[in-house]
Structures are given as C-alpha cells and as structure tokens.
Design an enzyme around this catalytic site. Structure first.
Site: not given
Ligand code: PEP
Length: 253
Positions: A99, A9-11, A97, A215, A236-237, A175, A169
């Site tokens: 967010e 997930n590049w967001k 998501h 994470s 994500g990251g 994040g 999640e």
């Molecule tokens: C996400 O964006 O769905 C996510 C889990 O981010 P991260 O891996 O950065 O926690």
C-alpha cells in the site's frame, strides 16, 4: 530454530478506545510463546505509546510502527523518524508494504535508504515484497520479487541482512480474501531463500525469517505456517479480531 513471527498490521483502522479493547482482548488470552516465537503489532503512530504500555512485560510481544522516514531528523513535516520511534521503546518497523509502494510511490531504492537508517540504529525492519496479479499471471513472480530484494536489500552486509525479517505478500492476496495456496507460498519462500543464498550463502539465508501475508486467517494459518520456509505471517484484516489473531499466534511452529 529460525524466529517465527505473527505480525499484526492494523493499517489505518480503529479508534484509540477500539485499539485498547482489541489489545486487552488479545493479551488476556494465554498463548505460551516460546523464545523463538513472537507476536508483533504494527500499530498506527498515535497509539504506539498505549500499545507499548499494554504489551510491556508480556513475553515475546512487541510493538512495531507501520513506517518510518529515511532521514535522521529535520524539515520533513508529517514524518516520523527512527529516533522518535526508539524514544518510545518501539524497535520494529514495517517497510515497503504494497500500500505504501502504491499510494505513496515508495520505490525499491527509497526503501533501501529506510533499511539503512533502521539497521544503523538497531531497529528491526519487516521488509515487504510481493508481486501484482499481472506478474503472477505472466508467471514471472520469482524474478519480480528477486529484483525487489536485489534493489532494496543486497547492498547490505551479511550481518545486516540477518536482522531483516522479510514478508512475502502477493498483492493479489492482500485484503481480497484470496490466499496463496500453501504450495504457492512455499514455492515463493523457497525462491526467496534461494536468492538470499545466492547472494549471502546458505548459512545466512537459513537464518532469515520469511513471513507470508495475504488473507491469513485462523482457518489457513496452521497449513501455511507448517510449510518449511514459511516462518509466520503478516496479517491485516484478521488481526483486527482478537480470537482470530490469537489463533494465528498459536499456529506458529
Ligand atoms: C497486510 O495488510 O499486510 C495483509 C496481508 O492484509 P490481509 O491479511 O487483510 O490480506
């Protein structure tokens, strides 16, 4: 075996050039995916065509959108329909998501409508669920997540629900660098599967992939994905770093 998926997930990150370079660096590394494994890239809308072109022909690599609208078409300025995505060859979409739930006020009911339009048109949804910190601290996370499933998913038929990938999640782990332990992830995934079994029966529940997100990185992916009810991750990251994400793909069972 159930589908095992590493989803990036590049967001709202990267320029076009940076996105191209990242995909080039990822696809240049062999991962030898098997037919039950896949890598899915949830890319910002403006780069979907670029990603689609780069990944076409790469076995078990797919492009996803990060969102879609709940209506077929019409006067919804700034929105993107399922039909538009499919006209680009994009057949996966991330829905709900945390967010989007937080900043764009997407409710369980609204997400139910998005799931409907996706499933009616052969689009594969990756449906996100998960609890905030205060719910985890009150130890009511299983009920909280079961309600998200009930209100968004449980009007679907057994055939339809099997086409949904669920991503658990915990919001406190997104994040933040704070990962749920593999035991916490397994416990929640088993609880989700048991809720699905209560509604649709064991056979259907056993077929639904449940990804863990929060994470995930190369250093914890193997242990998380080894859990019996964890079928990969939504990342994500770490998905913005080629070597990290390739290692996460390789951690799929
Ligand atoms: C996400 O964006 O769905 C996510 C889990 O981010 P991260 O891996 O950065 O926690």
């Amino acid at each position: 075996m159930r589908a095992q998926i590493a989803a990036a997930n590049w967001k709202m990150n990267l320029t076009l050039k940076q996105g191209e370079e990242l995909l080039d660096a990822i696809i240049s590394q062999p991962t030898q995916l098997q037919s039950h494994q896949s890598a899915v890239f949830a890319i910002p809308f403006p780069y979907l065509t670029m990603a689609q072109q780069k990944l076409s022909g790469k076995y078990q690599y797919f492009v996803a959108a990060q969102n879609c609208h709940n209506k077929k078409s019409g006067a919804y300025t700034g929105e993107t329909s399922v039909e538009m995505l499919q006209s680009l060859g994009v057949n996966y979409v991330v829905l709900g998501h945390s967010e989007r739930r937080e900043y764009f006020l997407e409710s369980n009911q609204f997400l139910a409508e998005k799931l409907d339009i996706c499933l009616a048109n052969g689009m594969h949804p990756i449906f996100c669920c998960g609890e905030p910190l205060q719910i985890r601290e009150a130890n009511t996370q299983n009920e909280f997540v079961a309600k998200q499933l009930e209100e968004s998913l449980y009007h679907l038929s057994a055939d339809e629900v099997q086409k949904v990938v669920i991503a658990y999640e915990p919001i406190w782990a997104i994040g933040t660098g704070k990962t749920a332990s593999s035991a916490q992830a397994q416990e929640m995934h088993a609880s989700i599967r048991s809720s699905l079994a209560g509604k649709y029966g064991d056979e259907v529940a056993a077929k639904i992939s449940i990804l863990y997100g929060g994470s995930v990185k190369a250093a914890n992916a193997v242990e998380l994905f080894a859990q019996p009810d964890v079928d990969g991750g939504l990342v994500g990251g770490a998905s913005l770093l080629a070597d990290e994400f390739v290692a996460i793909i390789k951690a799929l069972k």
